[in-house]
Scaffold this motif. Structure first.
Motif, PDB file in Angstrom:
ATOM      1  N   ALA A 287       0.816  -1.222   0.000  1.00 46.94           N
ATOM      2  CA  ALA A 287       0.000   0.000   0.000  1.00 46.94           C
ATOM      3  C   ALA A 287       0.845   1.265   0.000  1.00 46.94           C
ATOM      4  CB  ALA A 287      -0.939   0.000   1.200  1.00 46.94           C
ATOM      5  N   VAL A 288       2.045   1.213   0.597  1.00 43.44           N
ATOM      6  CA  VAL A 288       2.877   2.425   0.683  1.00 43.44           C
ATOM      7  C   VAL A 288       3.955   2.470  -0.399  1.00 43.44           C
ATOM      8  CG1 VAL A 288       2.482   2.645   3.160  1.00 43.44           C
ATOM      9  CG2 VAL A 288       4.512   1.408   2.333  1.00 43.44           C
ATOM     10  N   THR A 289       3.971   1.480  -1.288  1.00 38.94           N
ATOM     11  CA  THR A 289       4.971   1.465  -2.356  1.00 38.94           C
ATOM     12  C   THR A 289       4.433   2.169  -3.593  1.00 38.94           C
ATOM     13  OG1 THR A 289       5.893  -0.631  -1.556  1.00 38.94           O
ATOM     14  CG2 THR A 289       6.418   0.022  -3.826  1.00 38.94           C
ATOM     15  N   PRO A 290       5.051   3.267  -4.015  1.00 41.39           N
ATOM     16  CA  PRO A 290       4.562   4.003  -5.192  1.00 41.39           C
ATOM     17  C   PRO A 290       4.707   3.182  -6.472  1.00 41.39           C
ATOM     18  CG  PRO A 290       6.044   5.354  -3.857  1.00 41.39           C
ATOM     19  CD  PRO A 290       6.187   3.944  -3.373  1.00 41.39           C
ATOM     20  N   THR A 291       3.857   3.501  -7.439  1.00 41.13           N
ATOM     21  CA  THR A 291       3.915   2.846  -8.745  1.00 41.13           C
ATOM     22  C   THR A 291       4.361   3.804  -9.845  1.00 41.13           C
ATOM     23  OG1 THR A 291       1.557   3.311  -9.100  1.00 41.13           O
ATOM     24  CG2 THR A 291       2.124   1.178  -8.124  1.00 41.13           C
ATOM     25  N   TYR A 292       4.664   5.037  -9.478  1.00 46.99           N
ATOM     26  CA  TYR A 292       5.123   6.030 -10.446  1.00 46.99           C
ATOM     27  C   TYR A 292       6.640   6.236 -10.271  1.00 46.99           C
ATOM     28  CZ  TYR A 292       4.652   8.924  -6.254  1.00 46.99           C
ATOM     29  OH  TYR A 292       4.749   9.410  -4.970  1.00 46.99           O
ATOM     30  N   THR A 293       7.253   6.939 -11.203  1.00 43.65           N
ATOM     31  CA  THR A 293       8.695   7.159 -11.165  1.00 43.65           C
ATOM     32  C   THR A 293       9.079   8.076 -10.017  1.00 43.65           C
ATOM     33  OG1 THR A 293       8.784   6.923 -13.565  1.00 43.65           O
ATOM     34  CG2 THR A 293      10.680   7.959 -12.509  1.00 43.65           C
ATOM     35  N   LEU A 294      10.125   7.706  -9.301  1.00 47.00           N
ATOM     36  CA  LEU A 294      10.611   8.535  -8.205  1.00 47.00           C
ATOM     37  C   LEU A 294      10.987   9.914  -8.722  1.00 47.00           C
ATOM     38  CD1 LEU A 294      12.902   7.580  -5.294  1.00 47.00           C
ATOM     39  CD2 LEU A 294      13.612   9.467  -6.772  1.00 47.00           C
ATOM     40  N   GLY A 295      10.510  10.933  -8.014  1.00 40.34           N
ATOM     41  CA  GLY A 295      10.782  12.308  -8.397  1.00 40.34           C
ATOM     42  C   GLY A 295       9.610  12.982  -9.060  1.00 40.34           C
ATOM     43  N   CYS A 296       8.662  12.194  -9.580  1.00 43.21           N
ATOM     44  CA  CYS A 296       7.485  12.789 -10.217  1.00 43.21           C
ATOM     45  C   CYS A 296       6.731  13.653  -9.215  1.00 43.21           C
ATOM     46  CB  CYS A 296       6.592  11.689 -10.770  1.00 43.21           C
ATOM     47  SG  CYS A 296       5.240  12.295 -11.798  1.00 43.21           S
ATOM     48  N   LYS A 297       6.631  13.174  -7.982  1.00 46.43           N
ATOM     49  CA  LYS A 297       6.197  13.989  -6.854  1.00 46.43           C
ATOM     50  C   LYS A 297       7.427  14.302  -6.002  1.00 46.43           C
ATOM     51  CE  LYS A 297       1.591  11.870  -6.256  1.00 46.43           C
ATOM     52  NZ  LYS A 297       0.728  13.051  -6.190  1.00 46.43           N
ATOM     53  N   ARG A 298       7.292  15.217  -5.072  1.00 48.80           N
ATOM     54  CA  ARG A 298       8.424  15.562  -4.220  1.00 48.80           C
ATOM     55  C   ARG A 298       8.883  14.328  -3.442  1.00 48.80           C
ATOM     56  NH1 ARG A 298      11.028  20.056  -2.574  1.00 48.80           N
ATOM     57  NH2 ARG A 298      12.092  19.964  -0.569  1.00 48.80           N
ATOM     58  N   VAL A 299      10.176  14.073  -3.470  1.00 49.59           N
ATOM     59  CA  VAL A 299      10.759  12.961  -2.724  1.00 49.59           C
ATOM     60  C   VAL A 299      10.898  13.387  -1.262  1.00 49.59           C
ATOM     61  CG1 VAL A 299      12.714  11.407  -2.509  1.00 49.59           C
ATOM     62  CG2 VAL A 299      11.988  12.188  -4.781  1.00 49.59           C
ATOM     63  N   LEU A 300      10.422  12.551  -0.348  1.00 49.25           N
ATOM     64  CA  LEU A 300      10.409  12.876   1.073  1.00 49.25           C
ATOM     65  C   LEU A 300      11.458  12.057   1.813  1.00 49.25           C
ATOM     66  CD1 LEU A 300       6.523  12.912   1.540  1.00 49.25           C
ATOM     67  CD2 LEU A 300       8.036  14.770   0.792  1.00 49.25           C
ATOM     68  N   ILE A 301      11.772  12.492   3.033  1.00 53.73           N
ATOM     69  CA  ILE A 301      12.745  11.765   3.856  1.00 53.73           C
ATOM     70  C   ILE A 301      12.158  11.564   5.249  1.00 53.73           C
ATOM     71  CG2 ILE A 301      14.819  12.475   2.602  1.00 53.73           C
ATOM     72  CD1 ILE A 301      15.203  14.694   4.657  1.00 53.73           C
ATOM     73  N   SER A 302      12.277  10.344   5.761  1.00 53.30           N
ATOM     74  CA  SER A 302      11.783  10.055   7.113  1.00 53.30           C
ATOM     75  C   SER A 302      12.282   8.689   7.567  1.00 53.30           C
ATOM     76  CB  SER A 302      10.253  10.070   7.145  1.00 53.30           C
ATOM     77  OG  SER A 302       9.776   9.704   8.419  1.00 53.30           O
ATOM     78  N   ASP A 303      12.561   8.598   8.868  1.00 58.27           N
ATOM     79  CA  ASP A 303      12.912   7.321   9.477  1.00 58.27           C
ATOM     80  C   ASP A 303      11.863   6.842  10.471  1.00 58.27           C
ATOM     81  OD1 ASP A 303      15.274   6.951   8.075  1.00 58.27           O
ATOM     82  OD2 ASP A 303      16.508   7.959   9.586  1.00 58.27           O
ATOM     83  N   ASP A 304      10.824   7.670  10.703  1.00 59.08           N
ATOM     84  CA  ASP A 304       9.834   7.263  11.697  1.00 59.08           C
ATOM     85  C   ASP A 304       8.409   7.179  11.149  1.00 59.08           C
ATOM     86  OD1 ASP A 304       9.392   9.974  11.352  1.00 59.08           O
ATOM     87  OD2 ASP A 304       9.747  10.529  13.451  1.00 59.08           O
ATOM     88  N   TYR A 305       8.215   7.517   9.874  1.00 56.42           N
ATOM     89  CA  TYR A 305       6.860   7.477   9.310  1.00 56.42           C
ATOM     90  C   TYR A 305       6.359   6.043   9.133  1.00 56.42           C
ATOM     91  CZ  TYR A 305       3.089   8.015   5.852  1.00 56.42           C
ATOM     92  OH  TYR A 305       1.888   7.956   5.181  1.00 56.42           O
ATOM     93  N   TYR A 306       7.137   5.211   8.461  1.00 56.19           N
ATOM     94  CA  TYR A 306       6.696   3.835   8.231  1.00 56.19           C
ATOM     95  C   TYR A 306       6.482   3.071   9.543  1.00 56.19           C
ATOM     96  CZ  TYR A 306       7.709   4.371   3.221  1.00 56.19           C
ATOM     97  OH  TYR A 306       7.724   4.770   1.910  1.00 56.19           O
ATOM     98  N   PRO A 307       7.388   3.180  10.520  1.00 59.31           N
ATOM     99  CA  PRO A 307       7.119   2.504  11.795  1.00 59.31           C
ATOM    100  C   PRO A 307       5.824   2.975  12.456  1.00 59.31           C
ATOM    101  CG  PRO A 307       9.438   3.061  11.661  1.00 59.31           C
ATOM    102  CD  PRO A 307       8.783   3.718  10.485  1.00 59.31           C
ATOM    103  N   ALA A 308       5.488   4.257  12.280  1.00 61.33           N
ATOM    104  CA  ALA A 308       4.237   4.755  12.868  1.00 61.33           C
ATOM    105  C   ALA A 308       3.023   4.054  12.275  1.00 61.33           C
ATOM    106  CB  ALA A 308       4.125   6.264  12.663  1.00 61.33           C
TER     107      ALA A 308
END
Length: 521
Positions: A283-304
């Motif tokens: 569900a959280v894996t994108p199907t579009y090319t990386l960069g098409c939307k703003r690339v984000l950074i986080s180490d605590d979002y997925y664990p949440a």
């Protein structure tokens, strides 16, 4: 017969006191122009970094790059500073460069109209004041007008609602059932924080973002001492960050195949942080090319998202009822509060009624033709109006502060040209603006940002009016000097001497009207 032009209240009016407005004000002061005023709608400076106080709010560009090059901060506490620290930095800049006497707080600008007869801008303020200025610099920033979702029934919801940029700190989230709409840059920062407080969190995702590991860490006391005592070391550190960020454009707009390695890294990040739930990983894996939307950074979002009190909802919202949210699959979820993590209306200047030559209104013009400006700074038909972070000068790969500094320098060069030519105003030629935007759009057409996804980079016609399509150093080079042939410089008869922008003796203006240094069609 000569008309009589009044002296303006100020040579320059700057709208906004975020990074853009303050950077412009500092550079004006350093260049010897002290007849300027900064109009700020709030009661303190800071713009985005004043308004966004949601839990976890932080910059996604390294602190040493997300700051003025002429005002390095050796004391950043982290690689990626959080909102309070960035806001404090801006306030220190105001005090260090003695800007407060120039700032008018609680002065929301409602309109700007160019008076061609006098060659002045009339700037209307919400309290009824009208200021005149020779030059207007709009430092509004592209991300200041909240975007709200278009969902049926939002107006009848009886619980608490607020946008992430207007966080309600008086509302106690402890134990509440909370719906969060949106999974963009703001949401991935505040969701991990509030997930620890709320009773139940329903996170409504339309499209998953690409998220990379966040290389954040505390800056050690030794590093901070070295930066303070040896400023050139911090400069080298900043330069290293700049070139590392700049290299991203190779994948975004040179060879899109280069982003595949980054996509693989992001997928491994998902796998490491969500090891036991293949359905959530999908569900959280994108199907579009990386960069098409703003690339984000986080180490605590997925664990949440793996917490037992957090639910990721991927079914679209059908409607909102008095105490619940109903999705397209018919499931109704009762909630006490709705938080909008839905971003901003990029480049929205609808709150300003900006009227240029011939009574043309900027909002009407941009609605018809799309947002356009020359170099993201000057707009044809709007003399002596300069925008900072205007159309197609935003970034998807580096620090916007770098672009702001380049634009502030360009504006200074324009003002010097006004003084040198003793011109009342200058306006970029329509053909120049048109050619510039055609080149930009051709380059964007080959970029990852036109890969077919929906993003806030694109307008309602699917045209990218937001991003600069190439290396930032090419923009820096392009804005080093003003090409006089790109502009019409106009004088008008006046019995009143024309004061130069940068002080000194008044420049006398002759009778009649003429174009000075106008380029050919």
């Amino acid at each position: 017969m000569a008309t009589h032009a009044r002296r303006p209240d100020h040579q320059v009016v700057i709208i906004g006191s975020g990074f853009a407005g303050l950077g412009m004000a500092i550079r004006l002061s350093q260049a010897g122009c002290h007849d300027f005023v900064v109009l700020e709608k709030a009661d303190e400076v800071g713009g985005t970094w004043r308004d966004n106080t949601y839990p976890g709010c932080a910059c996604d560009v390294q602190s040493h790059m997300y700051s003025f090059s002429f005002e390095p901060n050796p004391s950043w506490s982290r690689m990626f500073a959080e909102q309070p620290e960035i806001w404090a930095y801006l306030r220190r800049c105001v005090d260090k460069y003695s800007l407060r006497p120039h700032i008018r707080f609680r002065s929301e600008v409602t309109g700007c109209a160019f008076d061609e007869a006098e060659g002045l801008w009339r700037v209307s303020v919400a309290d009824g004041r009208v200021l005149t200025a020779r030059v207007v610099v709009a430092g509004l920033g592209p991300l200041h007008v909240p975007a709200l979702p278009n969902v049926p029934g939002l107006d009848r919801f009886q619980g608490t609602t607020f946008h992430s940029s207007r966080w309600d700190h008086d509302y106690d989230l402890a134990g509440k059932r909370v719906a969060v709409i949106g999974t963009g840059a703001s949401a991935i920062q505040f969701v991990p924080r509030i997930a620890q407080q709320v009773g139940q969190l329903h996170l409504f995702q339309r499209t998953p973002p690409w998220i990379m590991p966040k290389p954040d860490r505390v800056m050690s006391p030794l590093e901070r001492r070295v930066f303070q005592r040896l400023p050139f070391v911090q400069r080298l550190y900043r330069d290293a960050i700049y070139w590392q960020l700049e290299s991203r454009i190779l994948g975004f707009n040179v060879d899109k195949r280069l982003v595949r390695a980054a996509e693989a890294l992001s997928r491994r990040h998902i796998a490491r942080q969500i090891p036991d739930d293949p359905e959530l990983r999908a569900a959280v894996t994108p199907t579009y090319t990386l960069g098409c939307k703003r690339v984000l950074i986080s180490d605590d979002y997925y664990p949440a998202l793996t917490r037992p009190n957090v639910e990721l909802v991927t079914s679209g919202i059908r409607e909102v009822r008095e105490r619940s949210v109903v999705t397209a699959d018919g499931v109704e979820r009762e909630v006490d509060a709705i938080i909008y993590g839905t971003g901003f209306r990029v480049g929205d200047v609808s709150s300003l009624n900006i009227v240029g030559l011939g009574g043309v209104e900027l909002n009407d013009l941009w609605r018809r033709e799309g947002m356009q400006a020359h170099l993201g700074v000057a707009i044809a038909g709007f003399p002596n109006l300069f925008m900072l972070v205007g159309p197609n000068s935003g970034l998807g790969h580096n620090s916007i502060v770098f672009m702001i500094e380049a634009q502030a320098r360009y504006v200074l060069e324009c003002l010097r040209l006004l003084d040198e030519r003793r011109a009342r105003w200058m306006a970029v030629r329509p053909a120049v603006q048109r050619e510039f935007n055609q080149r930009v759009q051709r380059r964007l057409g080959r970029s990852v940002w036109q890969s077919g996804c929906e993003s806030w980079y694109l307008d309602d016609q699917g045209v990218n009016r937001t991003l600069w399509p190439g290396f930032t150093f090419t923009y820096w080079l392009r804005t080093r000097r003003v090409r006089e042939a790109d502009y019409d410089l106009v004088t008008r008869a006046s019995a009143t001497p024309l004061d130069p922008v940068f002080g000194g003796r008044s420049a006398a203006v002759g009778d009649g009207a003429e174009l000075v240094g106008a380029g050919r069609s």
